[in-house]
Design an enzyme around this catalytic site. Structure first.
Site, short mmCIF file in Angstrom:
data_model
loop_
_atom_site.label_atom_id
_atom_site.label_comp_id
_atom_site.label_asym_id
_atom_site.label_seq_id
_atom_site.Cartn_x
_atom_site.Cartn_y
_atom_site.Cartn_z
N GLU A 97 0.83 -1.20 0.00
CA GLU A 97 0.00 0.00 0.00
C GLU A 97 0.86 1.25 0.00
O GLU A 97 1.97 1.26 0.53
CB GLU A 97 -0.87 0.04 1.26
N CYS A 110 3.25 8.44 0.94
CA CYS A 110 3.92 7.54 1.88
C CYS A 110 4.11 6.22 1.14
O CYS A 110 3.13 5.57 0.77
CB CYS A 110 3.01 7.38 3.09
N CYS A 117 7.34 -6.70 7.05
CA CYS A 117 8.49 -6.10 7.74
C CYS A 117 8.97 -7.10 8.78
O CYS A 117 8.17 -7.80 9.39
CB CYS A 117 8.07 -4.79 8.41
N CYS A 121 7.78 -4.22 15.43
CA CYS A 121 7.37 -3.19 16.40
C CYS A 121 6.00 -3.56 16.98
O CYS A 121 5.07 -3.93 16.24
CB CYS A 121 7.32 -1.82 15.74
N CYS A 124 2.63 -1.93 15.63
CA CYS A 124 2.49 -1.77 14.18
C CYS A 124 1.75 -2.94 13.55
O CYS A 124 2.10 -4.10 13.79
CB CYS A 124 3.87 -1.62 13.55
N CYS A 339 -0.81 7.44 7.47
CA CYS A 339 0.53 7.04 7.11
C CYS A 339 1.22 6.56 8.38
O CYS A 339 1.31 7.27 9.35
CB CYS A 339 1.28 8.22 6.52
S1 SF4 Z 1 6.81 0.48 12.47
FE1 SF4 Z 1 6.11 -1.38 11.37
S2 SF4 Z 1 6.86 -1.14 9.27
FE2 SF4 Z 1 8.01 0.34 10.55
S3 SF4 Z 1 9.86 -0.81 11.18
FE3 SF4 Z 1 8.34 -1.16 12.79
S4 SF4 Z 1 7.32 -3.11 12.20
FE4 SF4 Z 1 8.39 -2.30 10.38
#
Ligand code: SF4
Length: 355
Positions: A97, A110, A117, A121, A124, A339
């Site tokens: 996206e 963005c 990923c 995190c 996230c 974003c």
């Molecule tokens: S915020 Fe999400 S996309 Fe960004 S580095 Fe952390 S896990 Fe990855």
């Protein structure tokens, strides 16, 4: 042609020098390479047939020697505030996206740099997808060129933030090449100040990023102590706040530039006065500005939105100690397209907000 056996390079995966090599190898004059690059970036050609300043014979040779992929959004969702979430289906079936955000007189995109990923995190949505694969430069540029076509005529696309899905410094080779296309005179010639790479703190990638590109830098910080950051952002267990600060102090910033620190306020977790005080201490010596973003809970998230009072008090404490701190609103919340939290149906997202 079957792409699995197709060895032809994607033109937007190539540096300008490699495009020139290709053109020369096809028996053409060097200026033809400049023309090809103009078609790729200034005109954003989606097909060899559009390259009308090249002879038909050269276009045919070029099409035999190289590929020209084009990304079109499979789905566009528009928020009540005009923010558009673009969903791209990639050739191998994966989806990423981008979020196109209209501002007063320009638009910001963005972009995603990976499918999923691996940084994990805790707040996230993208992290829950795990890591699928790196995007290639032409897939990053495909998002940009598609958004440029979609942007309103009175709000052209001038700003790019690498804050979508993925950690850009975990895909540095492709990101650096795409940055070359975004900033270079052969490419979109965008302003260095208007293209921002946001990292979760992959310290090992910072010197190579700085060496390759003068783009603006943002750091998704979110916690001012190792204890808390270890919990929220596993990258901190590899590179502590001390290591991150040391690398940022060494980062070659131009005299008038600052590093943007994104700080997502998670209700009752990192939004207390002691966190603000610790953040001020950690920022000492860094040329910094802080973007505060109230967490926007997504389904299944363990975190809550902070109260408005907590956000205001946190900002007040930073400003009192002479730290530039802005409260950023998430955009496109009604389509889960803020974003930094591309909490979509097919995919999910990432870092934070506008620098
Ligand atoms: S915020 Fe999400 S996309 Fe960004 S580095 Fe952390 S896990 Fe990855």
């Amino acid at each position: 042609m079957n792409t699995t056996t197709d060895k032809r390079p994607e033109l937007r995966d190539l540096s300008p020098a490699r495009v020139q090599d290709l053109v020369l190898a096809l028996g053409e004059k060097p200026y033809r390479a400049r023309q090809v690059l103009q078609w790729l970036y200034q005109h954003g050609a989606t097909d060899f047939a559009q390259m009308t300043s090249l002879s038909k014979g050269f276009r045919e040779k070029l099409a035999q020697a190289a590929r020209l992929a084009n990304l079109e959004p499979a789905l566009v969702e528009t928020s009540s505030d005009g923010t558009r979430k673009l969903l791209f289906k990639l050739a191998d079936g994966h989806a990423v996206e981008s979020v196109l955000i209209p501002e007063e007189e320009h638009s910001t995109l963005c972009v995603s740099s990976q499918v999923g990923c691996r940084m994990g995190c805790a707040f996230c949505r993208t992290a829950t997808l795990g890591f699928k694969r790196n995007l290639r430069p032409h897939e990053i540029m495909g998002q940009v060129l598609a958004a440029r076509r979609l942007a309103d005529a009175d709000r052209p696309l001038t700003n790019i933030v690498f804050m979508g899905m993925g950690e850009p410094l975990d895909n540095l080779e492709a990101v650096n090449l795409a940055l070359g296309h975004l900033l270079g005179s052969h490419g979109l010639a965008m302003s260095q100040r208007k293209v921002t790479v946001s990292t979760s703190g992959v310290v090992a990638g910072l010197p190579a990023l700085a060496a390759a590109s003068p783009a603006a830098l943002a750091v998704s910080l979110n916690a001012p102590t190792d204890e808390l950051r270890d919990r929220l952002m596993p990258v901190n267990r590899r590179w502590s706040l001390a290591a991150l600060k040391q690398a940022l102090l060494a980062y070659p910033l131009k005299p008038t530039r600052r590093i943007t620190f994104e700080y997502v306020l998670l209700g009752g977790v990192n939004d207390q006065p002691e966190h603000a005080a610790a953040l001020v201490r950690w920022l000492q010596g860094l040329r910094a500005k802080v973007n505060l973003i109230a967490f926007n809970p997504h389904e299944g998230s363990e975190f809550a939105r902070p109260s408005d009072q907590a956000v205001e008090a946190f900002q007040g404490l930073l400003i009192e100690r002479h730290v530039t701190a802005l409260v950023r609103q998430s955009r496109g919340q009604d389509i889960s397209a803020a974003c930094g939290q591309l909490a979509g149906k097919e995919a999910g997202g990432a870092h934070v907000t506008l620098p």
